[in-house]
Design a protein around this motif. Sequence first.
Motif, PDB file in Angstrom:
ATOM      1  N   GLN A  37       3.181  -0.875  36.117  1.00  0.00           N
ATOM      2  CA  GLN A  37       4.161  -1.688  36.835  1.00  0.00           C
ATOM      3  C   GLN A  37       4.023  -3.161  36.472  1.00  0.00           C
ATOM      4  OE1 GLN A  37       6.740  -0.686  38.644  1.00  0.00           O
ATOM      5  NE2 GLN A  37       6.146   1.412  38.206  1.00  0.00           N
ATOM      6  N   SER A  38       2.799  -3.627  36.311  1.00  0.00           N
ATOM      7  CA  SER A  38       2.566  -5.019  35.921  1.00  0.00           C
ATOM      8  C   SER A  38       3.128  -5.292  34.533  1.00  0.00           C
ATOM      9  CB  SER A  38       1.064  -5.317  35.955  1.00  0.00           C
ATOM     10  OG  SER A  38       0.810  -6.611  35.480  1.00  0.00           O
ATOM     11  N   ALA A  39       2.912  -4.357  33.602  1.00  0.00           N
ATOM     12  CA  ALA A  39       3.443  -4.516  32.239  1.00  0.00           C
ATOM     13  C   ALA A  39       4.966  -4.523  32.257  1.00  0.00           C
ATOM     14  CB  ALA A  39       2.916  -3.404  31.342  1.00  0.00           C
ATOM     15  N   ARG A  40       5.568  -3.674  33.076  1.00  0.00           N
ATOM     16  CA  ARG A  40       7.031  -3.651  33.179  1.00  0.00           C
ATOM     17  C   ARG A  40       7.565  -4.968  33.748  1.00  0.00           C
ATOM     18  NH1 ARG A  40       8.995   2.349  35.108  1.00  0.00           N
ATOM     19  NH2 ARG A  40       7.986   3.478  33.422  1.00  0.00           N
ATOM     20  N   MET A  41       6.896  -5.478  34.759  1.00  0.00           N
ATOM     21  CA  MET A  41       7.332  -6.748  35.349  1.00  0.00           C
ATOM     22  C   MET A  41       7.247  -7.875  34.334  1.00  0.00           C
ATOM     23  SD  MET A  41       5.786  -6.648  39.237  1.00  0.00           S
ATOM     24  CE  MET A  41       5.730  -8.403  39.269  1.00  0.00           C
ATOM     25  N   ALA A  83       7.340  -7.606  31.047  1.00  0.00           N
ATOM     26  CA  ALA A  83       8.361  -7.389  30.014  1.00  0.00           C
ATOM     27  C   ALA A  83       9.736  -7.827  30.512  1.00  0.00           C
ATOM     28  CB  ALA A  83       8.390  -5.925  29.596  1.00  0.00           C
ATOM     29  N   MET A  84      10.071  -7.497  31.746  1.00  0.00           N
ATOM     30  CA  MET A  84      11.378  -7.886  32.297  1.00  0.00           C
ATOM     31  C   MET A  84      11.464  -9.395  32.480  1.00  0.00           C
ATOM     32  SD  MET A  84      13.298  -5.338  32.343  1.00  0.00           S
ATOM     33  CE  MET A  84      14.637  -6.075  33.208  1.00  0.00           C
ATOM     34  N   GLU A  85      10.374 -10.010  32.881  1.00  0.00           N
ATOM     35  CA  GLU A  85      10.361 -11.470  33.038  1.00  0.00           C
ATOM     36  C   GLU A  85      10.586 -12.151  31.688  1.00  0.00           C
ATOM     37  OE1 GLU A  85       7.262 -14.957  34.504  1.00  0.00           O
ATOM     38  OE2 GLU A  85       6.942 -12.892  35.145  1.00  0.00           O
ATOM     39  N   ASN A  86       9.918 -11.660  30.651  1.00  0.00           N
ATOM     40  CA  ASN A  86      10.095 -12.223  29.313  1.00  0.00           C
ATOM     41  C   ASN A  86      11.511 -11.991  28.796  1.00  0.00           C
ATOM     42  OD1 ASN A  86       7.480 -13.175  29.186  1.00  0.00           O
ATOM     43  ND2 ASN A  86       6.693 -11.351  28.179  1.00  0.00           N
ATOM     44  N   ALA A  87      12.070 -10.813  29.061  1.00  0.00           N
ATOM     45  CA  ALA A  87      13.435 -10.524  28.623  1.00  0.00           C
ATOM     46  C   ALA A  87      14.429 -11.444  29.324  1.00  0.00           C
ATOM     47  CB  ALA A  87      13.773  -9.059  28.887  1.00  0.00           C
ATOM     48  N   SER A  88      14.241 -11.666  30.608  1.00  0.00           N
ATOM     49  CA  SER A  88      15.134 -12.557  31.354  1.00  0.00           C
ATOM     50  C   SER A  88      15.035 -13.991  30.837  1.00  0.00           C
ATOM     51  CB  SER A  88      14.792 -12.536  32.842  1.00  0.00           C
ATOM     52  OG  SER A  88      15.011 -11.251  33.373  1.00  0.00           O
ATOM     53  N   LYS A  89      13.825 -14.418  30.552  1.00  0.00           N
ATOM     54  CA  LYS A  89      13.615 -15.768  30.019  1.00  0.00           C
ATOM     55  C   LYS A  89      14.295 -15.921  28.658  1.00  0.00           C
ATOM     56  CE  LYS A  89       9.902 -18.690  28.310  1.00  0.00           C
ATOM     57  NZ  LYS A  89       8.507 -18.676  27.916  1.00  0.00           N
ATOM     58  N   ASN A  90      14.116 -14.931  27.787  1.00  0.00           N
ATOM     59  CA  ASN A  90      14.737 -14.972  26.460  1.00  0.00           C
ATOM     60  C   ASN A  90      16.261 -14.947  26.554  1.00  0.00           C
ATOM     61  OD1 ASN A  90      12.259 -15.063  25.210  1.00  0.00           O
ATOM     62  ND2 ASN A  90      12.167 -12.859  24.841  1.00  0.00           N
ATOM     63  N   ALA A  91      16.801 -14.156  27.474  1.00  0.00           N
ATOM     64  CA  ALA A  91      18.256 -14.107  27.649  1.00  0.00           C
ATOM     65  C   ALA A  91      18.779 -15.457  28.128  1.00  0.00           C
ATOM     66  CB  ALA A  91      18.628 -13.005  28.639  1.00  0.00           C
ATOM     67  N   GLY A  92      18.060 -16.103  29.018  1.00  0.00           N
ATOM     68  CA  GLY A  92      18.470 -17.429  29.493  1.00  0.00           C
ATOM     69  C   GLY A  92      18.473 -18.451  28.367  1.00  0.00           C
ATOM     70  N   GLU A  93      17.436 -18.404  27.536  1.00  0.00           N
ATOM     71  CA  GLU A  93      17.377 -19.327  26.400  1.00  0.00           C
ATOM     72  C   GLU A  93      18.510 -19.059  25.417  1.00  0.00           C
ATOM     73  OE1 GLU A  93      13.482 -18.862  24.747  1.00  0.00           O
ATOM     74  OE2 GLU A  93      12.493 -19.896  26.417  1.00  0.00           O
ATOM     75  N   MET A  94      18.827 -17.783  25.194  1.00  0.00           N
ATOM     76  CA  MET A  94      19.906 -17.437  24.277  1.00  0.00           C
ATOM     77  C   MET A  94      21.255 -17.912  24.824  1.00  0.00           C
ATOM     78  SD  MET A  94      21.013 -13.708  22.767  1.00  0.00           S
ATOM     79  CE  MET A  94      19.440 -13.434  21.979  1.00  0.00           C
TER      80      MET A  94
END
Length: 97
Positions: free
Chosen positions: A48-52, A54-65
């Motif tokens: 669950q920690s790894a999933r959280m 990964a999702m946090e990093n994906a959200s951050k990358n999407a915001g930057e994009m």
Amino acid sequence: FSGRGGGEPLLAYEFEPDTKSEVLVDLQEYLLTSQIYHSFMDGAASEQSARMTAMENASKNAGEMIESLTLQYNRARQSRITTELIEIISGASALED
């Protein structure tokens, strides 16, 4: 013997199982199952920690994009507007001459 409450006699209790080896076997089984359960729960928490993360990093990358693409779009739009204004001004000055 007498107990503390109400003058009742202290009863003799019998414990089951009678032998220490049975108790030790039961405790060993309990310890093993507790360790296995703890290992499963630790693995689930790690997943669950790894999933959280990964999702946090994906959200951050999407915001930057989104920010990058918005900036690129605004620059292209500004360039188009500037080009149109230059054409209008050039056309107007050509008519004056």
